[in-house]
Structures are given as C-alpha cells and as structure tokens.
Design a protein around this motif. Structure first.
Motif, PDB file in Angstrom:
ATOM      1  N   PRO A 136     -48.863  -6.200   3.119  1.00  0.00           N
ATOM      2  CA  PRO A 136     -48.275  -5.554   1.932  1.00  0.00           C
ATOM      3  C   PRO A 136     -47.319  -4.416   2.245  1.00  0.00           C
ATOM      4  O   PRO A 136     -46.237  -4.319   1.644  1.00  0.00           O
ATOM      5  CB  PRO A 136     -49.507  -5.071   1.161  1.00  0.00           C
ATOM      6  CG  PRO A 136     -50.581  -6.026   1.549  1.00  0.00           C
ATOM      7  CD  PRO A 136     -50.331  -6.356   2.984  1.00  0.00           C
ATOM      8  N   SER A 137     -47.661  -3.549   3.195  1.00  0.00           N
ATOM      9  CA  SER A 137     -46.786  -2.409   3.475  1.00  0.00           C
ATOM     10  C   SER A 137     -45.466  -2.856   4.098  1.00  0.00           C
ATOM     11  O   SER A 137     -44.393  -2.318   3.764  1.00  0.00           O
ATOM     12  CB  SER A 137     -47.486  -1.417   4.399  1.00  0.00           C
ATOM     13  OG  SER A 137     -47.805  -2.018   5.645  1.00  0.00           O
ATOM     14  N   VAL A 138     -45.537  -3.839   4.987  1.00  0.00           N
ATOM     15  CA  VAL A 138     -44.308  -4.339   5.616  1.00  0.00           C
ATOM     16  C   VAL A 138     -43.452  -5.069   4.591  1.00  0.00           C
ATOM     17  O   VAL A 138     -42.228  -4.875   4.528  1.00  0.00           O
ATOM     18  CB  VAL A 138     -44.645  -5.263   6.807  1.00  0.00           C
ATOM     19  CG1 VAL A 138     -43.379  -5.883   7.387  1.00  0.00           C
ATOM     20  CG2 VAL A 138     -45.398  -4.486   7.880  1.00  0.00           C
ATOM     21  N   LEU A 139     -44.081  -5.898   3.770  1.00  0.00           N
ATOM     22  CA  LEU A 139     -43.323  -6.644   2.775  1.00  0.00           C
ATOM     23  C   LEU A 139     -42.673  -5.711   1.757  1.00  0.00           C
ATOM     24  O   LEU A 139     -41.536  -5.932   1.335  1.00  0.00           O
ATOM     25  CB  LEU A 139     -44.238  -7.658   2.080  1.00  0.00           C
ATOM     26  CG  LEU A 139     -43.556  -8.615   1.098  1.00  0.00           C
ATOM     27  CD1 LEU A 139     -42.436  -9.392   1.768  1.00  0.00           C
ATOM     28  CD2 LEU A 139     -44.579  -9.567   0.506  1.00  0.00           C
ATOM     29  N   ARG A 140     -43.384  -4.641   1.376  1.00  0.00           N
ATOM     30  CA  ARG A 140     -42.782  -3.672   0.445  1.00  0.00           C
ATOM     31  C   ARG A 140     -41.532  -3.043   1.039  1.00  0.00           C
ATOM     32  O   ARG A 140     -40.515  -2.870   0.358  1.00  0.00           O
ATOM     33  CB  ARG A 140     -43.799  -2.589   0.085  1.00  0.00           C
ATOM     34  CG  ARG A 140     -44.783  -2.978  -0.994  1.00  0.00           C
ATOM     35  CD  ARG A 140     -45.481  -1.758  -1.574  1.00  0.00           C
ATOM     36  NE  ARG A 140     -46.198  -1.007  -0.546  1.00  0.00           N
ATOM     37  CZ  ARG A 140     -47.457  -1.219  -0.201  1.00  0.00           C
ATOM     38  NH1 ARG A 140     -48.148  -2.188  -0.791  1.00  0.00           N
ATOM     39  NH2 ARG A 140     -48.034  -0.473   0.717  1.00  0.00           N
ATOM     40  N   ALA A 141     -41.604  -2.694   2.319  1.00  0.00           N
ATOM     41  CA  ALA A 141     -40.437  -2.101   2.977  1.00  0.00           C
ATOM     42  C   ALA A 141     -39.273  -3.084   3.033  1.00  0.00           C
ATOM     43  O   ALA A 141     -38.108  -2.706   2.830  1.00  0.00           O
ATOM     44  CB  ALA A 141     -40.808  -1.635   4.385  1.00  0.00           C
ATOM     45  N   LEU A 142     -39.573  -4.345   3.280  1.00  0.00           N
ATOM     46  CA  LEU A 142     -38.512  -5.356   3.321  1.00  0.00           C
ATOM     47  C   LEU A 142     -37.916  -5.589   1.937  1.00  0.00           C
ATOM     48  O   LEU A 142     -36.699  -5.770   1.799  1.00  0.00           O
ATOM     49  CB  LEU A 142     -39.057  -6.661   3.899  1.00  0.00           C
ATOM     50  CG  LEU A 142     -39.450  -6.622   5.382  1.00  0.00           C
ATOM     51  CD1 LEU A 142     -40.148  -7.910   5.784  1.00  0.00           C
ATOM     52  CD2 LEU A 142     -38.228  -6.371   6.264  1.00  0.00           C
ATOM     53  N   LEU A 143     -38.755  -5.599   0.926  1.00  0.00           N
ATOM     54  CA  LEU A 143     -38.252  -5.740  -0.442  1.00  0.00           C
ATOM     55  C   LEU A 143     -37.338  -4.571  -0.810  1.00  0.00           C
ATOM     56  O   LEU A 143     -36.294  -4.765  -1.445  1.00  0.00           O
ATOM     57  CB  LEU A 143     -39.414  -5.827  -1.423  1.00  0.00           C
ATOM     58  CG  LEU A 143     -40.075  -7.193  -1.576  1.00  0.00           C
ATOM     59  CD1 LEU A 143     -41.402  -7.063  -2.330  1.00  0.00           C
ATOM     60  CD2 LEU A 143     -39.147  -8.164  -2.303  1.00  0.00           C
ATOM     61  N   THR A 144     -37.724  -3.366  -0.404  1.00  0.00           N
ATOM     62  CA  THR A 144     -36.877  -2.201  -0.677  1.00  0.00           C
ATOM     63  C   THR A 144     -35.544  -2.323   0.041  1.00  0.00           C
ATOM     64  O   THR A 144     -34.483  -2.041  -0.541  1.00  0.00           O
ATOM     65  CB  THR A 144     -37.603  -0.916  -0.242  1.00  0.00           C
ATOM     66  OG1 THR A 144     -38.802  -0.767  -0.998  1.00  0.00           O
ATOM     67  CG2 THR A 144     -36.730   0.302  -0.457  1.00  0.00           C
TER      68      THR A 144
END
Length: 320
Positions: A136-144
């Motif tokens: 989740p934390s990595v995917l959130r950063a990629l989405l941002t």
C-alpha cells in the motif's frame, strides 16, 4: 472518461483470432497435428493477446470515470507497449512503472521508445521497490507520482497489474479457450504472470488440457495461476499444468539453442517467431511431441501470443 466515450469496437479487433494448421514433421511423425492460434493478429497496435486482458480493464476504468492508467513492466514488456497504444487510441493518459532504475538516463530501447511515442510517461524504479509495488505505501507513492506527472487527481488513475493479470483479465481470456472449441486436445501458451493460462484453462471444453510454459525461473507461477482462478471464478477451473524447462534462463533471456530453434521454425513455416515468449512455447510443445507426450491422433495448438518486438528484445543467456 465515460463508458459512452469508450468505443472499443472502433478498434476493430480481429476476433476470433485465426487458427491455422501447419505441417511439421516433428509432430506428424508422431501422429500429432499442430495448429497455430494467431493471437498476434488480433490488433496491429496492441501486441498479441494483450487485448484479451486489457479490454475488460479498460471498460472497468471507463466505468469508474478514470482518465489515466498506471501499470508496470520490464524494459521489453509487451504489456507496457499495449497499454500505451490503448491509451493513445482511446484517450487515456498512461504511466508506466519500469523495473530497473539503471535504465533511467540511458537511450531507450525500441520497445520503450514506442511506449513514449504513444504518450506513455515512464517512471524507472529500482528492483527492490519494484518487488514491493503492490504494498500500500509503495503503490500510494506511485499513484501520487502518476497523478503529478499526468496532471490528474489520484482518484482518476486506474491501476492495471504487471502483465495485465487480474481477475478481470482471467475472465477475459476465457474467450481464448472458447474460440478453440474442440479443435485441439492440448493447448500450449507462454506464461509471464499467469493470467492468460488461468483464463484459457477455464474457457476450454471439458476433456481438453492447457500447458503453460513459464518464461521466468523460480517455480512460483502455479500458485499465481491458482490465485487468479480463485479471484476470477471462485476456485480451480479446467485441466492445466506447467512445464518449467523452457524459460531459456529467465525473463528476457534466450539461449543459443533456443535462438537456433526459433530460426529453424521461421525457415520451416515462414512465421516470424518472437523469442521471449512464443519461441519458448513452440520449443516446449515440440520437445513434448518428440518425447511422446501426446498420443497419436492428438491435435496440439500453440497460442502465438505476439510478434517480434521492434528490436526483438532478445538477449542470450551467455551475454548476461
């Protein structure tokens, strides 16, 4: 984007894809008939069978009002190229997360250059981060990062997994099995993330079998296929197995022997053979035929999942 704006029929995919018989004495001397299921002819801009996995995801993105697509792949990923092409043709912004930060700043290979030409923004990450891309934390950063680069809100970005393989994709690939009907006793397909095999096996008629040829080392793919079938269909579907012998050293790797086999197949049948997936399928099926794995009178179909990449993308095992 609204569902009304997404006119997939305007792309005119060639479905069902052609099914063609070829005479190959390595099969015929065993009393086995060989068919080629030409998924590489589905659409000129979308490499190979990627249409089957992308189509339901594109509909889901449109249904959800998303205007951008985020997805993942390696430097020679057919999935990245297909997503970039679909974005250009259908009006989605696209963002490709590419495995290998060492590639940043280098001249792009022809496959990634095609992605950029189709409007995809590339984002290179190190391999450790790439392995954690679903956290989740990595995917959130990629989405941002995608939202910032594409100029859209984060909630406007639809995530398509690596290789396009999710439950929607597996359901989309059931059509491949249905198109084959009762034409073949065994169907062979290359496997990267397992979505095509999961759906193919589910779509085959009872009594028919599917064999997957992993293009990566590691022996993990059976679990991935089972998980995809559980998510897509609620449990196991179809009769399938994996033969792990033909990966050629792993993803984006070939060997001199595999290159020689592919060149010989091209000479025999006039078919350009993509090395990283299709050659491994054809080599696997040919070896199984020569080992007597298929009873006389059998018909075997090879799924031609794509044509050669712009620069073929192949790398021999000895050049690592």
């Amino acid at each position: 984007m609204t569902p009304e704006a997404l006119d997939l029929a305007a792309l005119r995919p060639r479905l069902p894809s052609p099914l063609r018989a070829v005479e190959d004495e390595r099969f015929t001397r065993r009393g086995v008939r060989l068919l080629l299921k030409r998924d590489d002819l589905i659409h000129p801009a979308l490499p190979g069978n990627k249409w089957r996995k992308l189509e339901p995801n594109l509909r889901a993105a449109a249904d959800g009002g998303r205007s951008a697509l985020l997805t993942f792949g390696g430097a020679y990923s057919n999935h990245l190229r297909a997503t970039a092409a679909a974005g250009r043709l259908l009006g989605f912004a696209t963002f490709g997360v590419v495995r290998g930060d060492e590639l940043a700043g280098r001249p792009l290979n022809a496959s990634l250059a095609r992605c950029v030409a189709d409007g995809m923004r590339l984002h290179f990450v190190d391999r450790a981060t790439y392995r954690r891309k679903t956290e989740p934390s990595v995917l959130r950063a990629l989405l941002t990062a995608a939202a910032d680069r594409l100029g859209v809100p984060s909630e406007g970005v639809y995530v398509i997994p690596e290789g396009g393989s999710n439950s929607l994709a597996a359901r989309g690939c059931t059509a491949l099995g249905r198109e084959l009907g009762g034409a073949a006793d065994v169907v062979g397909v290359a496997c990267g993330t397992g979505g095509t095999l999961a759906g193919l096996a589910a779509g085959l008629a009872p009594g028919l079998r599917a064999v997957g040829f992993p293009v990566l080392k590691g022996g993990f793919l059976a679990g991935e296929v089972r998980a995809l079938q559980l998510a897509a269909f609620g449990g196991p579907r179809g009769d399938w197995w994996l033969d792990e012998r033909f990966h050629g050293g792993g993803y984006a790797r070939t060997t001199p022997a595999l290159d020689a086999f592919a060149a010989d197949f091209e000479e025999r049948h006039g078919l350009p053979v993509e090395r990283l997936y299709v050659a491994k399928t054809l080599h696997g099926l040919t070896t199984l035929a020569e080992e007597g794995a298929f009873p006389p009178g059998s018909t075997v179909a090879a799924v031609i999942t794509g044509g050669p990449a712009p620069d073929d993308g192949r790398q021999s095992e000895s050049s690592r």
